[in-house]
Design an enzyme around this catalytic site. Sequence first.
Site, short mmCIF file in Angstrom:
data_model
loop_
_atom_site.label_atom_id
_atom_site.label_comp_id
_atom_site.label_asym_id
_atom_site.label_seq_id
_atom_site.Cartn_x
_atom_site.Cartn_y
_atom_site.Cartn_z
N GLY A 153 -6.71 1.21 5.80
CA GLY A 153 -5.62 1.70 4.97
C GLY A 153 -5.12 3.08 5.32
O GLY A 153 -4.14 3.55 4.73
N ALA A 154 -5.75 3.75 6.28
CA ALA A 154 -5.35 5.13 6.59
C ALA A 154 -3.95 5.19 7.19
O ALA A 154 -3.19 6.13 6.91
CB ALA A 154 -6.37 5.75 7.56
N GLY A 160 -4.64 13.40 16.28
CA GLY A 160 -3.53 13.86 15.45
C GLY A 160 -2.31 12.97 15.57
O GLY A 160 -2.42 11.76 15.73
N ASN A 209 0.84 -1.20 0.00
CA ASN A 209 0.00 0.00 0.00
C ASN A 209 0.87 1.25 0.00
O ASN A 209 0.63 2.21 -0.74
CB ASN A 209 -0.91 0.03 1.23
CG ASN A 209 -2.09 -0.91 1.11
OD1 ASN A 209 -2.38 -1.46 0.05
ND2 ASN A 209 -2.79 -1.11 2.22
N ASP A 214 -8.88 0.11 0.34
CA ASP A 214 -7.64 0.30 1.10
C ASP A 214 -6.71 1.32 0.48
O ASP A 214 -5.82 1.83 1.14
CB ASP A 214 -6.86 -1.04 1.18
CG ASP A 214 -7.57 -2.09 2.02
OD1 ASP A 214 -8.80 -2.01 2.14
OD2 ASP A 214 -6.89 -2.98 2.54
N ASP A 255 -1.38 3.21 6.57
CA ASP A 255 -0.40 3.06 5.49
C ASP A 255 -0.29 4.35 4.68
O ASP A 255 0.80 4.77 4.30
CB ASP A 255 -0.81 1.91 4.56
CG ASP A 255 -0.97 0.59 5.30
OD1 ASP A 255 -0.29 0.39 6.32
OD2 ASP A 255 -1.80 -0.23 4.85
N TYR A 304 -6.34 -16.44 5.16
CA TYR A 304 -5.85 -17.73 4.68
C TYR A 304 -4.42 -17.49 4.18
O TYR A 304 -4.17 -17.40 2.98
CB TYR A 304 -6.77 -18.27 3.58
CG TYR A 304 -8.18 -18.49 4.10
CD1 TYR A 304 -8.52 -19.68 4.73
CD2 TYR A 304 -9.14 -17.50 4.00
CE1 TYR A 304 -9.80 -19.88 5.24
CE2 TYR A 304 -10.42 -17.68 4.51
CZ TYR A 304 -10.75 -18.89 5.12
OH TYR A 304 -12.01 -19.08 5.64
N ARG A 305 -3.51 -17.35 5.17
CA ARG A 305 -2.13 -17.00 4.83
C ARG A 305 -1.11 -17.96 5.44
O ARG A 305 0.07 -17.84 5.16
CB ARG A 305 -1.83 -15.57 5.30
CG ARG A 305 -1.70 -15.45 6.80
CD ARG A 305 -1.74 -14.04 7.35
NE ARG A 305 -0.96 -13.05 6.65
CZ ARG A 305 -1.01 -11.74 6.97
NH1 ARG A 305 -1.79 -11.33 7.97
NH2 ARG A 305 -0.28 -10.88 6.31
#
Length: 355
Positions: free
Chosen positions: A272-273, A239, A50, A311, A275, A119-120
Amino acid sequence: MTVEGPRSTTPDVVDVVALGESMVTFLPSVPGRLADVPSFDRAIGGAESNVACVLAAAGHTARWISRVGADGFGDHLVEAIGAYGVDVSAVRRDPDRPTGVYFRTAGDRATDAHEVAYYRAGSAASAMSVRNMDLDAIRSGRVLHLSGITPALSADCLDLMRELTAHRPGRPLVSFDVNHRPGLWRGEADGARVLLDLARGADIVFVGEDEAWGLGGPEAVRAALPEPELLVVKQGAAGATAFRRTVGADGAEATEVTSVPALAVDVVAAVGAGDAFAAGFLSATLRGLPVRERLRHGHLTAAATLTVPGDLAAPPARDQADRLAALDDDAWGTLRLGPGWTQAEERAEEEVRTP
């Protein structure tokens, strides 16, 4: 902290190398429990990839390095991440292990209703090691970006992370996002301690206040983690605070503390924020901007992701982000961003150009 020196003209050298697992993500077509969702849309997800994608979209040269299966999902990841302009030439294909996948619900990760099914286990990325990865390629960026997800995947991945965060002559600037995911450390009681030790070897560290080893407040986090030259403590809606170690003309060390409040954002999805924040901060670091502007660019890039459903989101154009980052404190405090804000200025310019 600035990445010193001119950019190399060597083709193999890029602004940022990001190493870590990316997975194929299945997003629900409708809200509800995983058991009730009838179909899913395919996307990509990975903290490090990302960051690479956002930096590439922001005009930087970025390389993602990982291992994926020699399967269709591996093909999709390499093609999708490459489509953002990221160099994927150093991604290894594993014929014996699959590409990881996961399913998630549409809800916010912070709520009890949110579900994720990973599933990793035994994935190609979990087999990354010092022995089978190209360390020269990994160290070929001005910045090497890592996260705390990778060491949780396997003992070999942890060994690789220890090698990459060790202080070696000529190593790139090492950026480390703690990204503590307790679910990945099941059965490993010392997961938080492992991440703290790895963070001590990095130059720039990003850590959420809610994942910072149970410590209370940014100052306590800095007291426990004094080694990185630059520590960024993310405080959610409040912040972010950055601690930067400086050395005076007399050789005395001091700590520069900079806090920037978060923006008011009409949130569409909170995934996703973190990243995106790291990508915005690193982009400003590569440009040599002051710490205050780096934090603001982090907030602005995060706001771009917060106002879209997925994301990943295209960051604001550089001139737009620079203009907003330069606002005075009062104007910054009253700024509110909603869906489509990154395109609003572009649309206005188009209307002016079109009679």
